[in-house]
Structure formats: C-alpha cells, structure tokens
Design a protein around this motif. Structure first.
Motif, PDB file in Angstrom:
ATOM      1  N   UNK A  52      38.625  57.244   8.345  1.00 50.81           N
ATOM      2  CA  UNK A  52      38.536  58.717   8.367  1.00 50.81           C
ATOM      3  C   UNK A  52      37.574  59.178   9.458  1.00 50.81           C
ATOM      4  N   UNK A  53      36.420  58.539   9.528  1.00 47.72           N
ATOM      5  CA  UNK A  53      35.430  58.934  10.532  1.00 47.72           C
ATOM      6  C   UNK A  53      35.957  58.638  11.936  1.00 47.72           C
ATOM      7  N   UNK A 107      36.551  61.134  15.334  1.00 47.84           N
ATOM      8  CA  UNK A 107      36.133  60.863  16.706  1.00 47.84           C
ATOM      9  C   UNK A 107      37.300  61.050  17.676  1.00 47.84           C
ATOM     10  N   UNK A 108      38.463  60.597  17.242  1.00 52.06           N
ATOM     11  CA  UNK A 108      39.633  60.699  18.115  1.00 52.06           C
ATOM     12  C   UNK A 108      39.980  62.158  18.363  1.00 52.06           C
ATOM     13  N   UNK A 154      38.458  63.550  21.273  1.00 47.36           N
ATOM     14  CA  UNK A 154      39.101  63.208  22.542  1.00 47.36           C
ATOM     15  C   UNK A 154      40.242  64.173  22.844  1.00 47.36           C
ATOM     16  N   UNK A 155      40.909  64.637  21.791  1.00 51.41           N
ATOM     17  CA  UNK A 155      42.089  65.460  22.008  1.00 51.41           C
ATOM     18  C   UNK A 155      41.760  66.918  22.308  1.00 51.41           C
ATOM     19  N   UNK A 156      40.594  67.367  21.861  1.00 45.51           N
ATOM     20  CA  UNK A 156      40.274  68.785  22.051  1.00 45.51           C
ATOM     21  C   UNK A 156      40.322  69.213  23.513  1.00 45.51           C
ATOM     22  N   UNK A 157      39.600  68.508  24.411  1.00 48.24           N
ATOM     23  CA  UNK A 157      39.679  68.930  25.816  1.00 48.24           C
ATOM     24  C   UNK A 157      41.097  68.849  26.362  1.00 48.24           C
ATOM     25  N   UNK A 185      43.641  54.885  17.986  1.00 54.14           N
ATOM     26  CA  UNK A 185      44.854  54.216  17.547  1.00 54.14           C
ATOM     27  C   UNK A 185      45.501  55.018  16.444  1.00 54.14           C
ATOM     28  N   UNK A 186      44.669  55.534  15.573  1.00 51.45           N
ATOM     29  CA  UNK A 186      45.145  56.337  14.473  1.00 51.45           C
ATOM     30  C   UNK A 186      45.781  57.624  14.977  1.00 51.45           C
ATOM     31  N   UNK A 187      45.078  58.275  15.866  1.00 53.16           N
ATOM     32  CA  UNK A 187      45.531  59.578  16.325  1.00 53.16           C
ATOM     33  C   UNK A 187      46.757  59.458  17.215  1.00 53.16           C
TER      34      UNK A 187
END
Lengths: 415, 389
Positions: free
Chosen positions: A85-86, A90-91, A94-97, A407-409
């Motif tokens: 979950x944590x 974090x991933x 990475x996606x926000x920008x 990997x999850x995202x």
C-alpha cells in the motif's frame, strides 16, 4: 507430520560428497484453495473501495510460496500488505507530474500532442523495465528458504536501459533478435540474484533458445504466407459490397492461426524449460522440464472455464429478464425508469455487472493460467547438488524497500 | 517432547529438533545429538502465516529467519499450548491489520467523495489560472479534429463564407451583444456548417458551430437565438477548459481506486465518464442560465431552445433512464428552469429582423440538406461542450 527421514544427519554426511543429492520441488497447493482465497479477497475489495487488493496480493503470494516445497522445506513469503500500500502511494507521486504534463500537452497543437504522447509512451515503456526489476527485488528480498533470505542486487536503472535498448533492436529486426534480448535480461537478473551469501549464476547463451524460437518463428510465418497464397489463388467473395476472402481462404487463415498458436505453446514450454535449467545457485543447479502439451492443456481448461462462466452469466441474465417481464413487474419497472433513482439502479447494475465479469475473468485467469504455470514449473523442477546449499550463510539486512511502487501502478503482473 | 523443524537464521541448514518447556523458555534440542541448539523466551515468539496444519514460529532477538515449524494438528495445538503468546500475538496482528485496512478504506472513500464534489470547484477555480492563449490553441486543435471527423461521414463545409453577408453580420452582431459585459477574453466566432448531423456546439476559445441539419429544423429566430446564446454561455464560462481539467483530475482518482495509474482499463473509462457527466450537466445548467439572462436583455424567448431540443431528440424512456450517464439535463427540467428565469424585457428589440432571419435560414440553401438524419444516438446529441481528445 514432518517426516524425519531426510534428516540433517544424512545430509551432513552427504555434504562432503560434492555430487550430493538431487532435490525435488513439490507444490502442495490446489486450485480449489486458491479459488476460495481469491473469491474471498475479491468480495472484500468491494466494501473497501479496492484497497483490499494489496491484501489479496499478499495472500496469493503466501499461497504460492508456502506451497512450494524444495527438498522438504517450503518457501516463506515475508512481505506485508501495508508495504504494498505504501509503495503504491510512492508510485502515485511519480504519476502526478506526468499528469500535469499530459494536461499541458492537451492544450497544444495536434503535432505537439502526438509527439508528446509518443514521448510519454516511451517513458512508460522504459519505466516498465525499472518497475519489473524493483518488483522482483521486493519479492526476492521477502522470500525465505530454510531461514535464509534471497536478494536481488544490481541496478534497476541499468536493467531498464538494457531492456529498453534490446526491445528497440527486437522491434527493428521484426522479433528476430528476441533470443539475444531474452538471454541478456535473464543473465542480468540471475547474475545479480543472491541466496544469503551465495550468488546465482545464469549460464545460457542466445543458442539456449535459438532453436525452438527460430523454428516456431519461421514455421508460424510460413503458415501465414501459405494462407496468403491460398487467399490469392481462390476467388474472393463479397458481402454487402465488402470484399472478403473466399471460404477456402478463410479456412486457410484459421488453420495458420491455430498452427501459430500451437507453435507458441511449443516455444513457450521449451523456453521455460531451457532458461530455468541454466540457473545455478553456487554449485547447485536447477533443471526444469515443462511440456508444451501441459501448457496447452491449461489454456484449454481456462478457455473452457470462461465458456462455462459465460453460459452461467447468460442464464442468470435471462432469468432476471424473465422475472422482470412476468406479471405486473413490468409496470413497476416502467415507473421506476421515470424516476431519477432508476438511473442509479441502472448505474449500479452496470458497475456490478462490469466488476463481476472482469473479476471472474481475472479469477479464472489466476486459477488456471497463473497457478497452472507455477505448478508446471515447480513440479517439473529438480535441483542438483542441493547439499551444497547447506553452507549458505545469511547476508546482511536489506535496505528498506518500499513496496513495489511502480510495478503496482503500472500493472506489472506476475504473481 | 514436541517435534519440529528448526532453522537458526544464520545458516541454511534445517534440524529436526525436539522442543520442551523449561520455565518460560523453550528449549530447542537436536533430535539426533540431543545437544541444545537454542533457548527461546516464550514471551518473544510470534506466529508467521503458513500452510494449513502447519505452524511457523519466529522469535525476536534472533536473526530474522530463525524459525520453528510444527506440522500436524496435534503438534500444532501442543505448540500453541506451550506458547500462549502466539495466539495473543496473532490477535494483535490481526487487529492492527484490520485497523490499517479500515483507516485506508475510510481515507480513500473520503478522497472519492471530496473529489466528486470537489472536482467542479477545483476545475472552476483552476480554469481562471489557465492563460486564454492556451485555450485558444486548444480550440484550434479541437476544430481541426472535429472537421477531420465530420468531413468523412457527414460533410463539413462552411455555408456562406462571405463574412460581410447579411446573415453573417446579423449573427456576429447578435453574438457580440450576447457576450457584451461578460468579460470573456474570447471573440465569438460562429460558423454555420453544411452537414447532415443536427447539432450545435461550442469549442474552447470561442469557436461555435451551428449545423445546417439543425438549422433546417429551427423554426423561429427565438429557437436559433436560444441555442446560440446557450453555446456562447459555454464559451464565456470556459466550460471546455473546465471539462478538460476535470477529466484529467478524474483520471487520477480512478487510478487511485483501481490501482491502474495508466488509465488504460475499461473500468477507468466508465468511471471517468460517470464523474465527468454529472459535472458537465452542471455546465449545461450554467449555460442555460446564461442564455436566459441574454434572452431577458435582448428580448427573445429562451425556451425556444427547449422547443428545438424536443423536436430533434425528444424525451423517451431510455433517455430518462440513462439521464445520469447523459451529459444533458432532461428537457422537461430545462424548460421549467428556463421559463422561470427569463421574462423578456418589454423594451428590448428582437435579436433578428425578418430579413436577417430569412437570410440566416437560407445560408446553406434552405432545401439543400435533407433533414432525415437519424434522431437519437450519440451523433445527434444537440449541442455539448466538445471534449478535447
């Protein structure tokens, strides 16, 4: 009960013998157990707005790990759901920008939009390699066997770059460079894998899979060319003005597709067997034998299960419609559709239907294909000179790895 | 005496051992040599998830991999009796996990709720930060896309390209008066297009289109003025830009829930449509209000918009049932609100003179376009803020 037949005293005596012991790998789990576990997990994902997926993944891994018994001792998965979950959070960072960039792009001219999407696609493709490596690191460093932890070292960026460049070459050569890419990546992954203080090795070369690969590549290609040839030689038919290949040609295309499918199973089984059989842990060596027809059997079983599920769903839908049309029910339904709430009913129905269909597909896929493949590899594996592993010592603690993040995202599957 | 498999966590060697209790300590004794391998405090042990009929036990204060594994129902229950801390720890772990799960779920649900209510607010406030030049560029792109889309299927040809014609001058004057005082940074640019789809829409940056197939079905200047004012409402309120912002924000939300940040899944698409459609229905109401205000100022009947809409599409059961998925408020609802809002000013002059209206009606040649385009369906939605691709 633990049977003390292969006790350590025998083993100590055999350890002196360098050719000591070939271990079998067993898999003690059943599909039914996995099905029950996943079904419960999927149902719990509903009230938790999907958050439960991290727990489902953790359960699933425990199932695979603890049922894989090597030389009498099971693997242990020590990862926890909260870590996943944590990592996922974090991933997201990475996606926000990336989202902001996408937003900016969408306000630009068409050429710039196209170019921008291409760049982002390339970034994704690159990051996929990074994510896969980190995910493998997470899993290995949370795997115990006989009280000793595995680990993945090496550099995820270096791996991602390798994978990226190789994939460009594979693309440029229409797939012909695939054996080179596969062996290069396997080598990097395994040469940087550790069991305690002992390093893995991977001893294959591109020749390891060149035979099966080129055989299936050219055989499948020849089948398609033959079908094209047939299509050229028989007269085309026309349906409502749309020109279509004639029946004979359609049959030829179908045959070519089936043949290509069979070649895929042949290649995939040879690839699995040969690649895994080049894995060493110090002086211990794995040997894996997976048959193409077993692989084919699994996919047929999966197809059959999907068919059965589709029939069951169709029957349920028919029953619902029949019940709705019976008697005064139809009046009620017409009235309902006029109210705003009815659109919520339709909506909830749509969402539930969607979840059920895709949930079922995912569940059956995991039970028949995912679990099936794991079983085939595990049961087809032996480890020669397993006694040499008795002297492996634990390595230092791993740096804190936060989940599998990307990997999850990025939806990187694989157990 | 209890049998188990034991690994010390230092070396990859597993011993068959016998376990016995010595006060508060568990003695781990090699089954073969009877040598004591280790002593674990029974208060420090913790359970580790394992197979059915198998109990795995770890202990704090030893290497992480130190394990005792008991197998078989009898041995497992005997081990539990020896180490009551196991059951206690198990409950503790379970409680902690459940709390974490509950908290995470609550957090996510509140994020979702905040999002659904917050996205329109966010988009509305954010849109004023977006430079008008961006929106103009976006509009140019959208025009090119729509032109490309329509040219193949239904045709896309500007009727009466002479900007100085009576009809075009009348339309431009009308548009100017409608947006007057709204403070919009965009110059309205209205074009009548010869195409078989009955539709009218506004794009970001001030471009608006009125299709000939709709013009054929437009019976009065009030109807025409109502639709145009509604579209200009979208332009003034920058709904296209708002829509884009909300779509981007929604993608992020869906990614959170489904764990698919790439937004490539079908579920992502459906979810995004749902959240966005409720958002754009608010935008429709806002554009209606704008049209009603303009009608009051300029003296036309704003409900003409609804007359036309009903003529083209009409309400039916299906569209009522799917109203939530649809981007448009129901026509009945719109009529009520439009008529309540707009009481034309008695002193206002009509927006078009009869001569101008006749010129507008014949812009594409009055009978040039057959008005037998299919009613209903996605291609015939009357108006809509165009989503940017």
């Amino acid at each position: 009960m633990v049977t003390p037949t292969q006790g350590s005293f025998d083993a100590v005596a055999m350890a002196a013998d360098t050719s000591g012991g070939t271990a079998r790998v067993e898999f003690t789990g059943t599909r039914r157990q996995l099905f029950g576990l996943l079904l419960r997990g999927y149902l719990l994902m509903l009230p938790t707005a999907g958050i439960y997926r991290f727990w489902v993944t953790t359960w699933k891994r425990r199932f695979y790990w603890q049922n894989t018994v090597i030389d009498g001792d099971a693997l242990e998965y020590t990862g926890e759901a909260m870590q996943l979950l944590i990592g996922f959070l974090f991933a997201v960072a990475f996606f926000l920008p990336l989202y902001l960039v996408l937003f900016y792009l969408s306000t630009q001219a068409p050429e710039i939009i196209g170019f921008g999407y291409m760049i982002i696609g390339i970034v994704f493709w690159f990051m996929l390699g990074y994510a896969q490596y980190r995910a493998r690191d997470f899993r290995l460093s949370r795997t115990l066997w006989r009280g000793i932890r595995f680990d993945q070292r090496g550099n995820a960026w270096a791996y991602a770059l390798r994978r990226f460049l190789w994939s460009l070459l594979v693309l440029a050569t229409l797939g012909l460079a695939f054996p080179l890419m596969a062996t290069s990546l396997w080598r990097y992954r395994y040469n940087n894998s550790w069991y305690g203080d002992r390093q893995f090795r991977w001893t294959g070369t591109w020749k390891t899979i060149a035979g099966p690969f080129y055989l299936s590549y050219f055989a499948a290609g020849a089948g398609i060319v033959a079908a094209l040839f047939v299509a050229e030689s028989v007269p085309a038919i026309s349906i409502e003005g749309v020109p279509l290949p004639g029946p004979a040609a359609q049959l030829a295309f179908l045959g070519a597709a089936l043949f290509a499918g069979l070649m895929w199973f042949y290649f995939r089984s040879r690839e699995t067997s040969r690649m895994f059989s080049e894995v060493w842990i110090g002086e211990a060596r794995a040997t894996v034998r997976v048959r193409g027809r077993s692989l084919l059997g699994q996919h047929l079983a999966y197809g059959l299960s999907v068919l059965v599920a589709a029939i069951v769903f169709a029957l349920i839908a028919l029953a619902v419609v029949a019940a709705a049309e019976g008697g005064t029910a139809s009046v009620v339904i017409v009235d309902l559709t006029r109210s705003v709430q009815s659109s919520w009913i339709v909506l909830v129905g749509l969402i539930l239907g969607y979840l059920v269909v895709f949930g079922t597909l995912g569940l059956l896929g995991e039970v028949f294909l995912g679990c099936g493949y794991w079983m085939l590899v595990a049961r087809g594996a032996t480890i020669a000179n397993v006694e040499s592993l008795r002297t492996v010592r634990a390595a230092g603690e791993d740096r804190a790895l936060v989940g599998e993040g990307l990997a999850d995202a990025l939806n990187v599957g694989a157990y | 005496m209890l049998h188990a498999r034991y690994a010390d966590g230092h070396v990859a060697e597993v011993h068959d051992v016998a376990c016995l209790l010595d006060g508060t300590e568990l003695v781990i004794r090699d089954a073969a040599t009877s040598a004591d391998l280790d002593r674990w405090a029974t208060t420090d042990v913790f359970p580790i998830p394992g197979r059915r009929d198998e109990l795995r036990v770890g202990v704090s204060g030893r290497p992480y991999g130190a394990r005792l594994v008991f197998a078989g129902g009898d041995d497992v229950s005997a081990a539990h009796q020896m180490m009551p801390a196991l059951a206690h720890r198990h409950r503790e772990n379970r409680g902690r996990e459940m709390r974490a799960l509950g908290l995470a779920t609550m957090a996510l649900v509140s994020v979702v709720v905040a999002y659904i209510y917050g996205v329109p607010l966010l988009a509305r406030n954010f849109v004023s930060l977006v430079p008008a030049e961006w929106e103009e560029k976006l509009g140019t792109t959208a025009v090119a896309q729509i032109e490309g889309l329509l040219r193949q299927e239904a045709g896309f040809e500007v009727c009466d390209p002479d900007l100085d014609s009576l009809a075009n001058r009348a339309i431009a004057r009308f548009a100017e008066r409608v947006v007057e005082g709204s403070g919009s940074p965009f110059t309205p640019d209205i074009k009548v297009i010869r195409t078989t789809v009955p539709n009218a829409f506004a794009l970001p940056g001030g471009h608006s289109f009125y299709f000939s197939a709709l013009l054929d079905q437009t019976h009065s200047p009030d109807e025409f003025a109502g639709v145009m004012a509604h579209e200009l409402g979208h332009v003034v309120h920058r709904h296209g830009m708002e829509q884009l912002i909300s779509t981007s924000a929604t993608g992020l939300l869906i990614g959170f829930v489904l764990g698919d940040m790439t937004g490539l899944s079908v579920a992502g698409g459906i979810g995004a449509t749902l959240v966005d459609s409720s958002f754009s229905r608010d935008a429709e109401r806002e554009a209606d209000r704008f049209a009603a205000d303009a009608a009051k100022r300029l003296g036309f009947r704003s409900a003409g918009l609804v007359d036309l809409l009903e003529r083209v599409a009409g309400d039916n059961e299906m569209s009522a049932a799917l109203a939530l998925l649809n981007t448009h408020p129901l026509t009945a609802e719109r009529r009520t609100s439009l008529e309540a809002l707009a009481v034309p000013d008695a002193s206002a002059t009509p927006p078009f003179t009869p001569a101008e209206w006749a010129a507008i009606k014949s812009m594409c040649g009055s009978t040039s376009t057959p008005s037998n385009a299919p009613a209903g369906g996605s291609g015939t939605r009357l108006d809509g803020t165009a989503k940017n691709g």
